[in-house]
Design a protein around this motif. Structure first.
Motif, PDB file in Angstrom:
ATOM      1  N   PHE A  75      49.266  46.307  42.632  1.00  0.00           N
ATOM      2  CA  PHE A  75      48.139  47.242  42.561  1.00  0.00           C
ATOM      3  C   PHE A  75      48.676  48.672  42.573  1.00  0.00           C
ATOM      4  O   PHE A  75      49.467  49.030  43.432  1.00  0.00           O
ATOM      5  CB  PHE A  75      47.221  47.058  43.769  1.00  0.00           C
ATOM      6  CG  PHE A  75      46.500  45.738  43.792  1.00  0.00           C
ATOM      7  CD1 PHE A  75      45.494  45.456  42.882  1.00  0.00           C
ATOM      8  CD2 PHE A  75      46.818  44.776  44.740  1.00  0.00           C
ATOM      9  CE1 PHE A  75      44.811  44.248  42.915  1.00  0.00           C
ATOM     10  CE2 PHE A  75      46.134  43.558  44.774  1.00  0.00           C
ATOM     11  CZ  PHE A  75      45.133  43.297  43.864  1.00  0.00           C
ATOM     12  N   ASN A  76      48.258  49.472  41.593  1.00  0.00           N
ATOM     13  CA  ASN A  76      48.718  50.857  41.570  1.00  0.00           C
ATOM     14  C   ASN A  76      47.704  51.727  42.312  1.00  0.00           C
ATOM     15  O   ASN A  76      46.810  52.334  41.729  1.00  0.00           O
ATOM     16  CB  ASN A  76      48.915  51.344  40.131  1.00  0.00           C
ATOM     17  CG  ASN A  76      49.677  52.656  40.109  1.00  0.00           C
ATOM     18  OD1 ASN A  76      49.687  53.393  41.106  1.00  0.00           O
ATOM     19  ND2 ASN A  76      50.314  52.963  39.009  1.00  0.00           N
ATOM     20  N   ILE A  77      47.874  51.752  43.631  1.00  0.00           N
ATOM     21  CA  ILE A  77      46.890  52.413  44.483  1.00  0.00           C
ATOM     22  C   ILE A  77      46.853  53.919  44.238  1.00  0.00           C
ATOM     23  O   ILE A  77      45.784  54.517  44.143  1.00  0.00           O
ATOM     24  CB  ILE A  77      47.178  52.092  45.971  1.00  0.00           C
ATOM     25  CG1 ILE A  77      47.044  50.582  46.207  1.00  0.00           C
ATOM     26  CG2 ILE A  77      46.228  52.855  46.882  1.00  0.00           C
ATOM     27  CD1 ILE A  77      47.452  50.104  47.585  1.00  0.00           C
ATOM     28  N   CYS A  80      44.956  54.945  41.052  1.00  0.00           N
ATOM     29  CA  CYS A  80      43.522  54.686  41.196  1.00  0.00           C
ATOM     30  C   CYS A  80      42.881  55.684  42.154  1.00  0.00           C
ATOM     31  O   CYS A  80      41.755  56.131  41.942  1.00  0.00           O
ATOM     32  CB  CYS A  80      43.295  53.254  41.676  1.00  0.00           C
ATOM     33  SG  CYS A  80      43.784  52.068  40.409  1.00  0.00           S
ATOM     34  N   PHE A  92      39.558  46.333  44.786  1.00  0.00           N
ATOM     35  CA  PHE A  92      40.675  45.443  44.453  1.00  0.00           C
ATOM     36  C   PHE A  92      40.066  44.113  44.031  1.00  0.00           C
ATOM     37  O   PHE A  92      39.443  43.435  44.855  1.00  0.00           O
ATOM     38  CB  PHE A  92      41.566  45.194  45.675  1.00  0.00           C
ATOM     39  CG  PHE A  92      42.308  46.396  46.173  1.00  0.00           C
ATOM     40  CD1 PHE A  92      43.495  46.795  45.578  1.00  0.00           C
ATOM     41  CD2 PHE A  92      41.835  47.122  47.265  1.00  0.00           C
ATOM     42  CE1 PHE A  92      44.195  47.906  46.052  1.00  0.00           C
ATOM     43  CE2 PHE A  92      42.526  48.223  47.748  1.00  0.00           C
ATOM     44  CZ  PHE A  92      43.706  48.620  47.145  1.00  0.00           C
ATOM     45  N   PRO A 100      46.245  43.094  48.921  1.00  0.00           N
ATOM     46  CA  PRO A 100      46.569  44.515  48.816  1.00  0.00           C
ATOM     47  C   PRO A 100      46.567  45.269  50.146  1.00  0.00           C
ATOM     48  O   PRO A 100      46.934  46.435  50.204  1.00  0.00           O
ATOM     49  CB  PRO A 100      45.457  45.049  47.915  1.00  0.00           C
ATOM     50  CG  PRO A 100      44.300  44.150  48.202  1.00  0.00           C
ATOM     51  CD  PRO A 100      44.881  42.797  48.488  1.00  0.00           C
ATOM     52  N   TRP A 179      36.981  51.413  50.229  1.00  0.00           N
ATOM     53  CA  TRP A 179      37.858  50.450  49.557  1.00  0.00           C
ATOM     54  C   TRP A 179      37.253  49.056  49.744  1.00  0.00           C
ATOM     55  O   TRP A 179      36.848  48.696  50.854  1.00  0.00           O
ATOM     56  CB  TRP A 179      39.260  50.482  50.160  1.00  0.00           C
ATOM     57  CG  TRP A 179      39.911  51.828  50.147  1.00  0.00           C
ATOM     58  CD1 TRP A 179      39.714  52.846  51.037  1.00  0.00           C
ATOM     59  CD2 TRP A 179      40.870  52.321  49.196  1.00  0.00           C
ATOM     60  NE1 TRP A 179      40.496  53.938  50.691  1.00  0.00           N
ATOM     61  CE2 TRP A 179      41.213  53.650  49.579  1.00  0.00           C
ATOM     62  CE3 TRP A 179      41.475  51.765  48.057  1.00  0.00           C
ATOM     63  CZ2 TRP A 179      42.125  54.416  48.877  1.00  0.00           C
ATOM     64  CZ3 TRP A 179      42.393  52.530  47.356  1.00  0.00           C
ATOM     65  CH2 TRP A 179      42.712  53.843  47.751  1.00  0.00           C
ATOM     66  N   THR A 181      37.750  44.782  48.831  1.00  0.00           N
ATOM     67  CA  THR A 181      38.531  43.702  48.213  1.00  0.00           C
ATOM     68  C   THR A 181      37.586  42.527  47.986  1.00  0.00           C
ATOM     69  O   THR A 181      36.770  42.209  48.841  1.00  0.00           O
ATOM     70  CB  THR A 181      39.739  43.233  49.075  1.00  0.00           C
ATOM     71  OG1 THR A 181      39.264  42.410  50.158  1.00  0.00           O
ATOM     72  CG2 THR A 181      40.530  44.408  49.629  1.00  0.00           C
ATOM     73  N   LYS A 198      38.450  50.193  39.469  1.00  0.00           N
ATOM     74  CA  LYS A 198      38.820  48.788  39.677  1.00  0.00           C
ATOM     75  C   LYS A 198      40.318  48.577  39.538  1.00  0.00           C
ATOM     76  O   LYS A 198      40.943  49.146  38.650  1.00  0.00           O
ATOM     77  CB  LYS A 198      38.070  47.885  38.689  1.00  0.00           C
ATOM     78  CG  LYS A 198      36.599  47.766  39.027  1.00  0.00           C
ATOM     79  CD  LYS A 198      35.756  47.283  37.877  1.00  0.00           C
ATOM     80  CE  LYS A 198      35.462  48.320  36.839  1.00  0.00           C
ATOM     81  NZ  LYS A 198      34.709  49.483  37.280  1.00  0.00           N
ATOM     82  N   MET A 199      40.865  47.759  40.425  1.00  0.00           N
ATOM     83  CA  MET A 199      42.287  47.383  40.350  1.00  0.00           C
ATOM     84  C   MET A 199      42.378  45.873  40.304  1.00  0.00           C
ATOM     85  O   MET A 199      41.718  45.186  41.077  1.00  0.00           O
ATOM     86  CB  MET A 199      43.022  47.894  41.601  1.00  0.00           C
ATOM     87  CG  MET A 199      43.119  49.389  41.665  1.00  0.00           C
ATOM     88  SD  MET A 199      43.572  49.962  43.320  1.00  0.00           S
ATOM     89  CE  MET A 199      41.979  50.057  44.100  1.00  0.00           C
ATOM     90  N   THR A 200      43.185  45.362  39.366  1.00  0.00           N
ATOM     91  CA  THR A 200      43.318  43.889  39.284  1.00  0.00           C
ATOM     92  C   THR A 200      44.768  43.508  39.480  1.00  0.00           C
ATOM     93  O   THR A 200      45.652  44.340  39.357  1.00  0.00           O
ATOM     94  CB  THR A 200      42.836  43.369  37.915  1.00  0.00           C
ATOM     95  OG1 THR A 200      43.495  44.123  36.890  1.00  0.00           O
ATOM     96  CG2 THR A 200      41.348  43.498  37.779  1.00  0.00           C
TER      97      THR A 200
END
Length: 200
Positions: A75-77, A80, A92, A100, A179, A181, A198-200
């Protein structure tokens, strides 16, 4: 010869294939093992054991393109976070084996949001009201709030949607971040998804 006819004649061989624990790893009854390409073999598997197709496609991609293409990127926190603001949740989207939280805790620490400035709760039975209070406090103080496993709180999702809809730059501290998840869920509020990073 035709596949259908061959299938009917060799029904016991196909039953063995159907009953196999991992049919994606065993050979098809001949002549199809020799005749078909790897991709065509997957279409046969898809017809006979659709429950194994994801694993077969994963194996296929790994074999043809390399392992790199089947491993989820971390995950590229940071990126994001830069795309977010106080009224935009960061989600996430989980996949099996992905967690994450350790990365998020470290990132929060690095950004000066460790300790009392970071509050996390895992959603489940009866946790909704506590999460709501956390969000309200976070909006006021400008702290970060992490709600884990949102997919488990199906009955609370409409409430979450309302909370997020009410976020306003006038009333929310600009440092606040929410945040979330969650595993993919058909019940997840669409408006929250549309209005989030959104992070996948």
């Amino acid at each position: 010869g035709g596949f259908k006819k061959s299938f009917m004649v060799n029904i016991l061989d196909w039953k063995r294939y159907y009953d196999a624990k991992e049919p994606q790893k065993i050979k098809l009854p001949e002549p199809w093992q020799s005749k078909l390409s790897d991709f065509q073999k997957m279409t046969v598997l898809r017809c006979i054991r659709p429950d194994k197709i994801v694993q077969a496609v994963t194996n296929f991609v790994e074999e043809k393109l390399g392992r790199h293409f089947i491993e989820p990127p971390p995950f590229n926190i940071a990126t994001c976070y830069q795309d977010s603001n106080s009224t935009m949740p960061l989600i996430f989207v989980l996949s099996p084996g992905a967690d994450p939280m350790a990365g998020l805790l470290k990132y929060a620490e690095d950004k000066g949001f460790g300790g009392s400035k970071f509050n996390a709760i895992s959603l489940g039975q009866g946790q909704g009201p506590i999460a709501k209070k956390m969000i309200e406090a976070g909006q006021e103080e400008g702290s970060w709030v992490a709600l884990q496993n949102v997919h488990l709180a199906v009955s609370w999702m409409p409430q979450l949607e309302k909370i997020c809809e009410d976020f306003s730059p006038e009333t929310v501290n600009p440092n606040f971040r929410l945040w979330l998840t969650s595993y993919p869920s058909p019940k997840f509020p669409v408006t929250v998804l549309q209005n989030s990073v959104k992070m996948t």
